[in-house]
Write a protein that holds these residues in place. Structure first.
Motif, PDB file in Angstrom:
ATOM      1  N   VAL A  60     -17.347   4.232  -6.344  1.00  0.00           N
ATOM      2  CA  VAL A  60     -17.455   5.599  -6.875  1.00  0.00           C
ATOM      3  C   VAL A  60     -16.129   6.346  -6.909  1.00  0.00           C
ATOM      4  O   VAL A  60     -16.031   7.404  -7.524  1.00  0.00           O
ATOM      5  CB  VAL A  60     -18.494   6.414  -6.066  1.00  0.00           C
ATOM      6  CG1 VAL A  60     -19.887   5.830  -6.272  1.00  0.00           C
ATOM      7  CG2 VAL A  60     -18.146   6.448  -4.580  1.00  0.00           C
ATOM      8  N   VAL A  61     -15.109   5.821  -6.229  1.00  0.00           N
ATOM      9  CA  VAL A  61     -13.765   6.396  -6.295  1.00  0.00           C
ATOM     10  C   VAL A  61     -12.779   5.265  -6.523  1.00  0.00           C
ATOM     11  O   VAL A  61     -13.048   4.108  -6.180  1.00  0.00           O
ATOM     12  CB  VAL A  61     -13.385   7.172  -5.004  1.00  0.00           C
ATOM     13  CG1 VAL A  61     -14.249   8.412  -4.845  1.00  0.00           C
ATOM     14  CG2 VAL A  61     -13.479   6.277  -3.768  1.00  0.00           C
ATOM     15  N   ARG A  62     -11.632   5.607  -7.104  1.00  0.00           N
ATOM     16  CA  ARG A  62     -10.614   4.602  -7.341  1.00  0.00           C
ATOM     17  C   ARG A  62      -9.726   4.473  -6.109  1.00  0.00           C
ATOM     18  O   ARG A  62      -9.183   5.453  -5.618  1.00  0.00           O
ATOM     19  CB  ARG A  62      -9.743   4.994  -8.550  1.00  0.00           C
ATOM     20  CG  ARG A  62     -10.495   5.123  -9.860  1.00  0.00           C
ATOM     21  CD  ARG A  62     -11.136   3.816 -10.289  1.00  0.00           C
ATOM     22  NE  ARG A  62     -10.183   2.753 -10.506  1.00  0.00           N
ATOM     23  CZ  ARG A  62      -9.588   2.499 -11.677  1.00  0.00           C
ATOM     24  NH1 ARG A  62      -9.843   3.262 -12.732  1.00  0.00           N
ATOM     25  NH2 ARG A  62      -8.750   1.479 -11.800  1.00  0.00           N
ATOM     26  N   VAL A  63      -9.578   3.251  -5.625  1.00  0.00           N
ATOM     27  CA  VAL A  63      -8.650   2.948  -4.538  1.00  0.00           C
ATOM     28  C   VAL A  63      -7.931   1.649  -4.899  1.00  0.00           C
ATOM     29  O   VAL A  63      -8.489   0.797  -5.598  1.00  0.00           O
ATOM     30  CB  VAL A  63      -9.358   2.801  -3.169  1.00  0.00           C
ATOM     31  CG1 VAL A  63     -10.041   4.096  -2.766  1.00  0.00           C
ATOM     32  CG2 VAL A  63     -10.358   1.664  -3.195  1.00  0.00           C
ATOM     33  N   PRO A  64      -6.702   1.477  -4.445  1.00  0.00           N
ATOM     34  CA  PRO A  64      -5.997   0.235  -4.750  1.00  0.00           C
ATOM     35  C   PRO A  64      -6.701  -0.966  -4.112  1.00  0.00           C
ATOM     36  O   PRO A  64      -7.170  -0.899  -2.977  1.00  0.00           O
ATOM     37  CB  PRO A  64      -4.615   0.441  -4.125  1.00  0.00           C
ATOM     38  CG  PRO A  64      -4.486   1.920  -3.926  1.00  0.00           C
ATOM     39  CD  PRO A  64      -5.874   2.414  -3.677  1.00  0.00           C
ATOM     40  N   ALA A  65      -6.746  -2.067  -4.851  1.00  0.00           N
ATOM     41  CA  ALA A  65      -7.307  -3.300  -4.305  1.00  0.00           C
ATOM     42  C   ALA A  65      -6.377  -3.863  -3.243  1.00  0.00           C
ATOM     43  O   ALA A  65      -5.150  -3.782  -3.353  1.00  0.00           O
ATOM     44  CB  ALA A  65      -7.514  -4.326  -5.415  1.00  0.00           C
ATOM     45  N   VAL A  66      -6.965  -4.428  -2.206  1.00  0.00           N
ATOM     46  CA  VAL A  66      -6.208  -5.057  -1.130  1.00  0.00           C
ATOM     47  C   VAL A  66      -6.017  -6.531  -1.459  1.00  0.00           C
ATOM     48  O   VAL A  66      -6.985  -7.260  -1.668  1.00  0.00           O
ATOM     49  CB  VAL A  66      -6.939  -4.907   0.221  1.00  0.00           C
ATOM     50  CG1 VAL A  66      -6.196  -5.662   1.318  1.00  0.00           C
ATOM     51  CG2 VAL A  66      -7.088  -3.432   0.585  1.00  0.00           C
ATOM     52  N   HIS A  67      -4.748  -6.983  -1.494  1.00  0.00           N
ATOM     53  CA  HIS A  67      -4.449  -8.381  -1.801  1.00  0.00           C
ATOM     54  C   HIS A  67      -4.198  -9.207  -0.555  1.00  0.00           C
ATOM     55  O   HIS A  67      -4.207 -10.442  -0.621  1.00  0.00           O
ATOM     56  CB  HIS A  67      -3.249  -8.458  -2.738  1.00  0.00           C
ATOM     57  CG  HIS A  67      -3.515  -7.857  -4.081  1.00  0.00           C
ATOM     58  ND1 HIS A  67      -4.354  -8.426  -5.008  1.00  0.00           N
ATOM     59  CD2 HIS A  67      -3.071  -6.703  -4.630  1.00  0.00           C
ATOM     60  CE1 HIS A  67      -4.410  -7.669  -6.093  1.00  0.00           C
ATOM     61  NE2 HIS A  67      -3.648  -6.612  -5.888  1.00  0.00           N
ATOM     62  N   GLY A  68      -3.989  -8.544   0.559  1.00  0.00           N
ATOM     63  CA  GLY A  68      -3.795  -9.273   1.805  1.00  0.00           C
ATOM     64  C   GLY A  68      -3.060  -8.426   2.818  1.00  0.00           C
ATOM     65  O   GLY A  68      -2.442  -7.404   2.478  1.00  0.00           O
ATOM     66  N   PHE A  69      -3.169  -8.831   4.080  1.00  0.00           N
ATOM     67  CA  PHE A  69      -2.443  -8.148   5.140  1.00  0.00           C
ATOM     68  C   PHE A  69      -2.242  -9.118   6.297  1.00  0.00           C
ATOM     69  O   PHE A  69      -2.941 -10.120   6.434  1.00  0.00           O
ATOM     70  CB  PHE A  69      -3.205  -6.895   5.620  1.00  0.00           C
ATOM     71  CG  PHE A  69      -4.482  -7.190   6.357  1.00  0.00           C
ATOM     72  CD1 PHE A  69      -4.503  -7.327   7.742  1.00  0.00           C
ATOM     73  CD2 PHE A  69      -5.680  -7.358   5.663  1.00  0.00           C
ATOM     74  CE1 PHE A  69      -5.675  -7.609   8.426  1.00  0.00           C
ATOM     75  CE2 PHE A  69      -6.853  -7.646   6.329  1.00  0.00           C
ATOM     76  CZ  PHE A  69      -6.858  -7.769   7.715  1.00  0.00           C
ATOM     77  N   ASP A  70      -1.258  -8.789   7.113  1.00  0.00           N
ATOM     78  CA  ASP A  70      -1.063  -9.496   8.370  1.00  0.00           C
ATOM     79  C   ASP A  70      -0.674  -8.468   9.418  1.00  0.00           C
ATOM     80  O   ASP A  70      -0.913  -7.260   9.222  1.00  0.00           O
ATOM     81  CB  ASP A  70      -0.036 -10.633   8.235  1.00  0.00           C
ATOM     82  CG  ASP A  70       1.355 -10.146   7.819  1.00  0.00           C
ATOM     83  OD1 ASP A  70       1.632  -8.924   7.938  1.00  0.00           O
ATOM     84  OD2 ASP A  70       2.167 -10.978   7.383  1.00  0.00           O
ATOM     85  N   GLU A  71      -0.094  -8.885  10.500  1.00  0.00           N
ATOM     86  CA  GLU A  71       0.218  -7.951  11.580  1.00  0.00           C
ATOM     87  C   GLU A  71       1.227  -6.888  11.166  1.00  0.00           C
ATOM     88  O   GLU A  71       1.231  -5.780  11.711  1.00  0.00           O
ATOM     89  CB  GLU A  71       0.761  -8.725  12.791  1.00  0.00           C
ATOM     90  CG  GLU A  71       0.998  -7.850  14.023  1.00  0.00           C
ATOM     91  CD  GLU A  71       1.433  -8.654  15.222  1.00  0.00           C
ATOM     92  OE1 GLU A  71       1.818  -8.037  16.231  1.00  0.00           O
ATOM     93  OE2 GLU A  71       1.375  -9.898  15.160  1.00  0.00           O
ATOM     94  N   ASN A  72       2.056  -7.215  10.172  1.00  0.00           N
ATOM     95  CA  ASN A  72       3.150  -6.314   9.803  1.00  0.00           C
ATOM     96  C   ASN A  72       3.073  -5.747   8.397  1.00  0.00           C
ATOM     97  O   ASN A  72       3.659  -4.701   8.125  1.00  0.00           O
ATOM     98  CB  ASN A  72       4.496  -7.035   9.956  1.00  0.00           C
ATOM     99  CG  ASN A  72       4.769  -7.447  11.385  1.00  0.00           C
ATOM    100  OD1 ASN A  72       4.708  -6.638  12.295  1.00  0.00           O
ATOM    101  ND2 ASN A  72       5.057  -8.733  11.588  1.00  0.00           N
ATOM    102  N   TRP A  73       2.374  -6.432   7.486  1.00  0.00           N
ATOM    103  CA  TRP A  73       2.422  -6.053   6.073  1.00  0.00           C
ATOM    104  C   TRP A  73       1.036  -5.871   5.481  1.00  0.00           C
ATOM    105  O   TRP A  73       0.089  -6.582   5.842  1.00  0.00           O
ATOM    106  CB  TRP A  73       3.166  -7.116   5.263  1.00  0.00           C
ATOM    107  CG  TRP A  73       4.629  -7.176   5.532  1.00  0.00           C
ATOM    108  CD1 TRP A  73       5.276  -7.998   6.412  1.00  0.00           C
ATOM    109  CD2 TRP A  73       5.647  -6.382   4.919  1.00  0.00           C
ATOM    110  NE1 TRP A  73       6.623  -7.766   6.393  1.00  0.00           N
ATOM    111  CE2 TRP A  73       6.882  -6.775   5.472  1.00  0.00           C
ATOM    112  CE3 TRP A  73       5.627  -5.375   3.958  1.00  0.00           C
ATOM    113  CZ2 TRP A  73       8.101  -6.194   5.092  1.00  0.00           C
ATOM    114  CZ3 TRP A  73       6.836  -4.798   3.571  1.00  0.00           C
ATOM    115  CH2 TRP A  73       8.054  -5.204   4.138  1.00  0.00           C
ATOM    116  N   LEU A  74       0.946  -4.935   4.539  1.00  0.00           N
ATOM    117  CA  LEU A  74      -0.248  -4.733   3.710  1.00  0.00           C
ATOM    118  C   LEU A  74       0.195  -4.778   2.257  1.00  0.00           C
ATOM    119  O   LEU A  74       1.172  -4.121   1.885  1.00  0.00           O
ATOM    120  CB  LEU A  74      -0.887  -3.380   4.022  1.00  0.00           C
ATOM    121  CG  LEU A  74      -2.010  -2.906   3.079  1.00  0.00           C
ATOM    122  CD1 LEU A  74      -3.252  -3.768   3.254  1.00  0.00           C
ATOM    123  CD2 LEU A  74      -2.339  -1.430   3.341  1.00  0.00           C
ATOM    124  N   VAL A  75      -0.505  -5.550   1.427  1.00  0.00           N
ATOM    125  CA  VAL A  75      -0.171  -5.655   0.007  1.00  0.00           C
ATOM    126  C   VAL A  75      -1.371  -5.164  -0.811  1.00  0.00           C
ATOM    127  O   VAL A  75      -2.486  -5.670  -0.663  1.00  0.00           O
ATOM    128  CB  VAL A  75       0.181  -7.098  -0.394  1.00  0.00           C
ATOM    129  CG1 VAL A  75       0.544  -7.158  -1.879  1.00  0.00           C
ATOM    130  CG2 VAL A  75       1.337  -7.619   0.454  1.00  0.00           C
TER     131      VAL A  75
END
Length: 282
Positions: A60-75
């Motif tokens: 119902v709202v636009r949010v960026p899709a999550v492509h991956g994450f680890d302990e230090n990074w979110l893409v």
């Protein structure tokens, strides 16, 4: 930065540039453009990823899709640049109403697979479930930050006492827990020219008026259109405008902890405003 992006997306990085602070933009070999965000603390990327997925779930709202994450990074997806419009603001208002109505298991509930020890900006935020909104809000969204401000020397005993008295007076219409963005200030609403997107959540179960109070705190383009559309979709309980200051205590205290005296006076004034109606009868 290219190594974690390639690893988390499964695609080679063909170009990159720094956006600001901890943000980097990367172009993948399939021409998609993503943003890589370096977490400021262990668990920060995990918490943000869980929040984005939870907010996206109802569609119902636009949010960026999550492509991956680890302990230090979110893409995540890169939100296209654009300008706000009245029509997009109205769609945002309706979308927020539907997002809140999609609910949460409890006040303070973390997103599924999200950590209990989360973050709001650079400040720690505990996701501890509770059944009664007023007592939960006092215990887990107000008093921890008052204590942190006292420890830092920003508040003295007199200021802390104002918040403690205000906590005893907290009240809001009984409503089921809403699915909150949790850090819904203007900087976390991006506009692509057609739609509004929500980024950087501190998502949890809470009272829906808290998200709306944050929008009022720092302003938002076409806020009157956002609110009108929200009210048409799911009307707020009578007196909601008078409770804005109550719900703004949380973000004001977070800012006081992060930035010190520049927000301390505003936070104390909001707590005193909560007490003002009761003083008239004492």
């Amino acid at each position: 930065m290219t190594e974690p992006v390639a690893r988390l997306t499964g695609h080679a990085v063909t170009g990159s540039r720094r956006l600001s602070g901890d943000l980097r933009e990367a172009t993948l070999d399939d021409e998609r453009v993503v943003v890589a965000k370096h977490g400021h603390a262990p668990g920060a990327a995990e918490a943000e990823a869980a929040g984005l997925r939870w907010l996206a779930q109802p569609g119902v709202v636009r949010v960026p899709a999550v492509h991956g994450f680890d302990e230090n990074w979110l893409v995540i997806d890169r939100v296209p640049d654009g300008r706000p419009s009245a029509e997009a603001a109205e769609r945002l208002g309706r979308g927020l109403a539907r997002l809140h109505a999609s609910g949460a298991p409890a006040f303070g509930a973390a997103p599924p697979d999200g950590p209990a020890d989360a973050w709001i900006g650079l400040a720690p935020m505990a996701n501890v479930p509770g059944e009664d909104w007023a007592s939960w809000y006092a215990e887990h969204r107000v008093l921890p930050y008052v204590r942190a401000a006292v420890d830092a020397g920003t508040f003295g005993p007199a200021e802390a006492a104002v918040f403690e008295r205000a906590c005893e007076r907290f009240a809001a219409p009984a409503e089921p827990p809403a699915r909150l963005h949790g850090d819904l200030w203007n900087g976390n609403v991006l506009w692509d020219g057609h739609e509004a997107w929500l980024i950087d959540p501190a998502a949890h179960g809470g009272h829906r008026e808290t998200d709306l109070a944050m929008l009022h705190l720092f302003g938002c383009p076409h806020l009157d259109r956002v609110m009108a559309a929200y009210q048409e979709e799911t009307p707020l309980a009578d007196g909601w405008a008078a409770r804005i200051g109550l719900h703004q205590l949380f973000p004001l205290l977070v800012h006081t902890v992060l930035f010190g005296q520049s927000y301390a006076g505003q936070a104390v004034a909001a707590a005193r405003a909560v007490l003002e109606p009761f003083h008239r009868f004492e």
